[in-house]
Write an enzyme that holds these catalytic residues in place. Structure first.
Site, PDB file in Angstrom:
ATOM      1  N   ASP A 328      -6.457 -28.181 -15.771  1.00 43.07           N
ATOM      2  CA  ASP A 328      -7.296 -27.086 -16.241  1.00 43.07           C
ATOM      3  C   ASP A 328      -6.485 -26.120 -17.103  1.00 43.07           C
ATOM      4  O   ASP A 328      -5.293 -25.916 -16.879  1.00 43.07           O
ATOM      5  CB  ASP A 328      -7.875 -26.355 -15.025  1.00 43.07           C
ATOM      6  CG  ASP A 328      -8.842 -25.272 -15.402  1.00 43.07           C
ATOM      7  OD1 ASP A 328      -9.852 -25.591 -16.053  1.00 43.07           O
ATOM      8  OD2 ASP A 328      -8.599 -24.099 -15.048  1.00 43.07           O
ATOM      9  N   GLU A 357      -6.919 -29.900 -20.527  1.00 43.20           N
ATOM     10  CA  GLU A 357      -8.023 -29.154 -21.129  1.00 43.20           C
ATOM     11  C   GLU A 357      -7.449 -28.186 -22.158  1.00 43.20           C
ATOM     12  O   GLU A 357      -6.869 -27.158 -21.799  1.00 43.20           O
ATOM     13  CB  GLU A 357      -8.810 -28.379 -20.070  1.00 43.20           C
ATOM     14  CG  GLU A 357      -9.992 -27.641 -20.684  1.00 43.20           C
ATOM     15  CD  GLU A 357     -10.482 -26.473 -19.843  1.00 43.20           C
ATOM     16  OE1 GLU A 357     -11.680 -26.155 -19.919  1.00 43.20           O
ATOM     17  OE2 GLU A 357      -9.659 -25.871 -19.109  1.00 43.20           O
TER      18      GLU A 357
END
Length: 617
Positions: A328, A357
């Site tokens: 993330d 990400e």
């Protein structure tokens, strides 16, 4: 009270004081176990307990050497650095802590390396099914409520009760659809006020959230997925922890967090990392600022924290045999640390894959993050990146009417334009492609009853370059916009809860339109598993001309798949001579959608918003 009694009482108080000062109280020892035979022989053990730094530590185990024992600012922490040589055997290693006459012995298990399947990575041969665990299926109501947080399915930001057992029970459903890989939004403990259902505010990096289940259930899910030939990807967060993490009650040091004493919000200016004109101050705010008050920013420049996080990821790979990691907010953490982490994981598990990400609306920036990028002077070592540029383009392009002029920049031309810039990526096949996810408005629009847009998009996603990812519920046309809130984007899957009025896991619980969409996706997914040309073949595509049609091929050895999409609201006729490089001597193709044969030695007629996926024969 006489003098003798006073002396006795004072003596007892002194004894109690001395015992409290010298008693050894170890609250945490992380990790709880490790493995022999790891390529990186170093092991860090974080020890936490009252005044533990004043203890002497003794370890006597064959093949294990104490490299360093480090005390930090807070005397309640010790960091042990051990060298686990190749000669070390599995067994119980005793860690002896001594403080005066007090002694505490902790058993630490050194295990044999896990021989189960797993750590296999993911590739363009796979298709990921993304699940938000709290919103998929609830099979164990006994774990619904924790502390003062109770489930409330009427509220978008509340816990709804989905759990690992619910996902385990639906593995056959996912497998039958044709998915090869499952990516779960974070499953680790989020013991936060309000519940933190999304999972991105971790309060314990070594424990599964008890509202989802246990560490053992997580391993069971992975084992059963592997038995069905599927893989599992773990969502990790190194940028931040949750504000209720136990660290925040007693920091190891004054630099464990960025802006530890003074909250600073990140600016989200991700471009500054690659912007040659950006001031250093803006880069620092991006990386060192907090994602939010509930998500304190971890300082990966602290060497003990850096080693803790790297080891934690390797621990989960070895312990549970996950096949990949989705990291993330990859750009928000310290760049050098993230590059080191990627390299260390790859060194330990060469087949493993990590997707970061990096949320950029332009492919140039995503490509900058991929390993071996010539645009980036410092190698990120990140094998796979997320192609948000293609996502945002697809959300607009499918259903957008092309103009009649040649070289139109509307409709499917915009998709062509994104793919045409793949020269930016060091490895365009290792990009994650998707129509939506848990952070974006869903691809399907509310009230949409014409499946042509859906069918084109799914056909494209499953035949273009890259690693496809599909968000749970797409197969039953779930919709929701960002404006309506994340709780709507992450709606409960109908039938995942006892008493749901409809069970969309079954054909009977789906509408006719939903069954059409479900059957369409299942057919393409299962076909894709058998089609090496799509999974491994070269992509050759043609510029959409005034017809508004996008034509491309996937070619491997003597196998060719030809995809034709009409991006207009009018029927179109294609002169196949233009595509002679890929058509060659083929005279027809089998359309895998309709199982019909389409002649390609003459003009091909494509209905408005139609799509053909032809295996050339």
């Amino acid at each position: 009270m006489n003098e003798n009694m006073k002396r006795l009482l004072l003596f007892i108080i002194c004894l109690l004081y001395i015992s409290s000062v010298y008693a050894i109280d170890i609250s945490r020892l992380e990790p709880a176990c490790w493995w022999v035979g790891m390529k990186n022989s170093e092991l860090q053990i974080m020890v936490y307990g009252k005044n533990i730094a004043s203890s002497q530590v003794y370890i006597d185990y064959p093949g294990v050497r104490v490299k360093e024992i480090v005390g930090v600012e807070n005397p309640n922490y010790l960091f042990l650095y051990l060298d686990i040589s190749k000669e070390a055997s599995p067994g119980i290693m005793n860690l002896t802590f001594q403080k005066g006459k007090e002694k505490e012995v902790r058993a630490f298990e050194l295990k044999e390396k896990n021989k189960k399947v797993g750590a296999a990575g993911f590739s363009p041969a796979d298709v990921m099914y993304l699940i938000t665990p709290d919103r998929f299926a609830n099979a164990d109501p006994s774990n619904d409520n924790l502390d003062d947080v109770k489930i409330d399915r009427s509220r978008g930001w509340a816990r709804h009760g989905g759990d690992l057992r619910g996902i385990i029970n639906k593995l056959d459903y996912i497998h039958d659809l044709g998915f090869t890989t499952i990516w779960l939004n974070p499953v680790l403990e989020n013991r936060m006020p309000g519940g933190s259902y999304h999972g991105y505010a971790i309060t314990d990096f070594y424990q599964v959230d008890p509202r989802f289940g246990t560490n053992e259930e997580y391993c069971e899910l992975i084992d059963k997925a592997h038995e069905k030939g599927m893989k599992v990807v773990m969502d990790m967060i190194f940028n931040n922890c949750g504000s209720s993490h136990w660290w925040l009650k007693d920091f190891p040091s004054s630099d464990w967090l960025n802006n530890q004493d003074n909250f600073v919000q990140t600016n989200h200016f991700k471009w500054t990392l690659m912007d040659v004109h950006a001031p250093q101050s803006e880069r620092e705010i991006l990386v060192n600022g907090w994602f939010g008050r509930g998500m304190p920013d971890l300082n990966q420049k602290n060497r003990h924290l850096a080693r803790y996080l790297i080891q934690n990821s390797i621990w989960w790979i070895e312990y549970s045999r996950i096949d990949g990691i989705r990291q993330d907010t990859h750009p928000y953490a310290d760049y050098d640390f993230m590059a080191t982490w990627c390299k260390e994981v790859e060194n330990e598990y060469p087949d493993f894959n990590i997707v970061g990400e990096a949320w950029y609306p332009r492919g140039t920036a995503s490509a900058w993050w991929q390993r071996d990028s010539k645009m980036n002077e410092s190698n990120s070592n990140l094998k796979t990146v997320m192609d948000f540029d293609l996502t945002f383009t697809c959300q607009k392009a499918f259903g957008d009417e092309c103009s009649s002029r040649e070289g139109s920049e509307a409709g499917l031309f915009k998709i062509y334009e994104v793919i045409a810039q793949d020269f930016l990526f060091p490895d365009p096949n290792n990009v994650l492609v998707f129509l939506d996810n848990h952070d974006l408005g869903r691809f399907m629009q509310k009230g949409e009853s014409d499946l042509r847009r859906y069918k084109q998009a799914i056909a494209f996603l499953l035949t273009t370059r890259g690693i496809p990812q599909i968000y749970y519920g797409t197969e039953i046309l779930m919709s929701g916009t960002k404006a309506e809130g994340d709780g709507i984007i992450r709606t409960d899957f109908p039938g995942g809860w006892a008493g749901d009025p409809k069970d969309a896991f079954t054909p009977e619980g789906r509408t006719d339109l939903q069954n059409q969409a479900w059957d369409y996706m299942r057919k393409l997914l299962n076909w894709r598993q058998r089609c090496d040309a799509v999974k491994e073949g070269k992509l050759i595509h043609y510029t959409p001309d005034k017809s508004g049609c996008y034509v491309y091929a996937r070619v491997k050895d003597n196998k060719t798949v030809l995809v034709l999409m009409n991006g207009t609201d009018q029927n179109q006729t294609l002169d196949m001579n233009r595509f002679h490089e890929v058509v060659k001597d083929y005279r027809s193709g089998k359309d895998i959608i309709t199982d019909t044969t389409v002649a390609i030695d003459t003009a091909v007629h494509i209905p408005a918003r139609g799509v053909y996926i032809l295996e050339l024969v």
